[in-house]
Each structure stands twice: as C-alpha cells, then as structure tokens.
Scaffold this active site. Sequence first.
Site, mmCIF file in Angstrom:
data_model
loop_
_atom_site.group_PDB
_atom_site.id
_atom_site.type_symbol
_atom_site.label_atom_id
_atom_site.label_comp_id
_atom_site.label_asym_id
_atom_site.label_seq_id
_atom_site.Cartn_x
_atom_site.Cartn_y
_atom_site.Cartn_z
ATOM 1 N N ASN A 28 -8.103 37.992 114.996
ATOM 2 C CA ASN A 28 -7.471 37.007 113.540
ATOM 3 C C ASN A 28 -6.245 36.894 113.532
ATOM 4 O O ASN A 28 -5.366 37.751 113.213
ATOM 5 C CB ASN A 28 -8.103 37.810 112.631
ATOM 6 N N ARG A 251 -2.278 34.571 93.722
ATOM 7 C CA ARG A 251 -2.504 33.026 93.716
ATOM 8 C C ARG A 251 -3.344 32.971 92.247
ATOM 9 O O ARG A 251 -4.188 33.691 91.784
ATOM 10 C CB ARG A 251 -3.609 32.729 94.749
ATOM 11 N N GLU A 396 -16.205 40.989 108.441
ATOM 12 C CA GLU A 396 -15.801 39.959 109.158
ATOM 13 C C GLU A 396 -15.788 39.930 110.782
ATOM 14 O O GLU A 396 -16.426 39.187 111.404
ATOM 15 C CB GLU A 396 -14.719 39.158 108.573
#
Length: 411
Positions: A28, A251, A396
């Site tokens: 990743n 965010r 993941e």
Amino acid sequence: MSDSVSNTTFSDRNSDTSTLINPTLVLNCGSSSIKYALISEDESTRITGLAENLGLDTARIKHTTLNGEKLEIAIPGGRHELALQKILALLEQYHFIAVGHRVVHGGREYSKAVRVDAHVLEEVKRLKILAPLHNPANALGIEAVQALYPDIPQVVVFDTAFHQTMPPVAYRYPIPKALYEDEKIRRYGFHGTSHAYVSERASELTDTTGPHGWLTAHLGNGCSATAIYDGKSMDTSMGLTPLEGLMMGTRSGDVDPGLHIHLKRLLGLSLEEINDMLNNDSGLLGISGLSNDLRTIEQAANEGHKDAQLAIEMFCYRAGKYLASLSCALPEFTGIVFTGGIGENSSTTRARILEVMRHFGIKFNQDKNQSLYGGGEGSFHNEDSSIELWVIPTDEECQIAKETRQTLGLS
Ligand code: AMP
C-alpha cells in the site's frame, strides 16, 4: 550494511520460512508512507511493516519479523524507490509468489481487481487526475517490483472497484449530464476493500440467513459508510473524491457546495486554499481546535473542553444521520458493522451514533458494547433489536491478498 538498525540483529533472515507457505506480498504505497504485509496462502501467518516519513531525512522502515521482533531501518534521503528496494530485500527470502497493490482510484474502467500489464499500469498513472496524491505513488510501487522481479505476477486492487455496483441513482450527481459523459464526473466511493471485507465477514458470522443488507461504518481518520446488499455496494458516503460524506479526522465531509464561492468572495481564498482547508484543517481537528485524534478529544471532552464535546457530538450526529439515510438503499436492513480505529475501539462513539438513530428500534447491551475494543470481534445487539450490531476489525491487507490470489487463479 550501513542501515541504522535498532532492537534486533537480522536474525529473521535465518528464521523458519515453513510457516509462510506461498505468501502474497501486499503493498500500500502512499505519498509519504508504504504499508506492507506478507501473508501466507492460508492467511494464518504474516509479516508486516511500514515505511514512514518518506520524502524526509527522518524516513525509516518499521518492520516486524515472523518472530515478532521489531526492526527499524533508516532510509537515507527518504526516497520511495530506496524504501521499496529495502522492503523487497527484507522479504525476498520468503519467496512471495504474487504482489497485490492497493490502488486508490480505478475510475470507471475497473469494477474488480486486475492483473498488471502495460495498459493497466498506464491507466493507474492516467487516473492521477482523480487521485493526485495516491495513484502516482501506487504506480511507483508497481514499477519498483517490476524492475526487480519481472517474473512475479502483480495485481491491482482498487479502492473504488467494490462500489462499481452502485446504481446510477446513487452514483450520479444532479449536474449537467455532459460532465458525466465527457468528464466522468460521478460518485466513485472509497475504502472499498474494507467495506467488502467486513460485510463478507458479518455475513459469515451472523445466524440470519441471507441475502443480507449491511450498513458498514468505517470510522478511522478517514470515515465512510456503505450500504451493501447481497455482497454488492448499493450506495456509499464518499463521492468523486474522499472528501464527501461523513465528518472525519481532518476532512469536513459534506458542506454546502456554495461555501467555495462564498469564501472566495469573503476572504479572497483561492480554490487550492479552500480545498486544503477542507481536507487538512477541518473535521474533528477543525471543530475541537485540538487534534484529529479522537482519544485526545475524548480526554479533553471529559475534562470539560466545550469544543471537544461539540466535535464528538457533531461526529456522531453526522455519522448517525448518514447511516439513517443510507438505509434507504437497502431492500432489507440486517445490521450495522462498525470498523476502523474509532469504530473498533470507541464504544461511546458507537453508542452515541446509535442514539442518533433512535427511531429505528435498535436495542443493545452496553456491557457487550464496552467489551469490544482492541481487535475484539463480535455482536452487541439484544435479541429484540430491530437490527444486528457488529464490531469487526477491518483487514484490508487480507482482503487484497485474497483478491490477488483469486485474480491470478491461485485460490
Ligand atoms: P485509523 O485511521 O483506522 O487508524 O483510526 C484512527 C482513529 O482511531 C483516531 O482518531 C484514533 O484516535 C482512533 N482510535 C484508536 N484507538 C482508539 C480508542 N481506543 N478509543 C478511541 N479512539 C481510538
């Protein structure tokens, strides 16, 4: 070797490799970090690590060996390519048979994982227009492996792919259709491997017979929620970019699209400055004025910090409101699955979100809720609850390894 190595002696180089049979390497590659995991075919054994601070002189690899030993390896100059070379050198002895890459954006082209060839690599690079921070770093990872191990097959697993099953009613924006047809402006969704993993796991764990309708809440530093029916994403909270949807660590999530023009007129801010503010200075950090880390904010809230208290209330209110609205995408509502650093660990956040959804007839056991943290997996709903409630730690890396093997016909 001139690496600064602490806490170990490279003894893992001679360790028993028999427990890591036919491993897949999962990479990743981000803009300033590279996470990696080497996972055995039966998914029972893994070696993990992280290269961090890339681009800076403080760049280093933190590696955990098969025996659980910790290594730290400096990366002089902090270059991505050098970090990858060092990671691959550490893992080479285990003879990985395939490499799976997490790639953030697959655009409209990719609805599942694909084997890397020249065309796929070009597409990953071209889609930088939709993920400028991520796709170029992902492409670097693919090229580094190609250069060193040209014969090892590579697969890309897109964060967006799982959401390609969304119907147009969920993925289109109500804006002129030429923008969709000519410019591919639509909702894509992210965190796909996490939503896929925890929903599949919930369907394995539940006693209810399928098809199942899950709302998965991935609450970490980035946050998104997805409605999944019979294994397919029906709608999700993130959109064209990972800025849409829930309030996150830094965010904002949803704001009035008119905010941009208003801030430009009011303060003379440029679009770049507004984008930076909404991505990096907003969310939990923006409201609390303290941190993007929920643990810090929870502690301050307990000590009476008003902005920290509001940050938590807003986070939970917005998450609950989003989950309630996403339930409209499900033909049947089996349950909610919480995951991510916050979803897996903060029982108070889970309880507050469920309180926001008070009209749904959800009933849960507070003790069971509180017992689920730190990697614990389980349910916490009562028998008479209208829906099930699960905490499932996301994985993941495991999902990417699985999809890589499937794509290559290895399992
Ligand atoms: P992630 O991006 O999935 O690693 O999640 C990071 C977020 O999880 C941060 O906001 C952390 O504060 C939060 N987190 C991790 N552990 C805990 C915990 N025990 N209690 C509350 N929040 C936590």
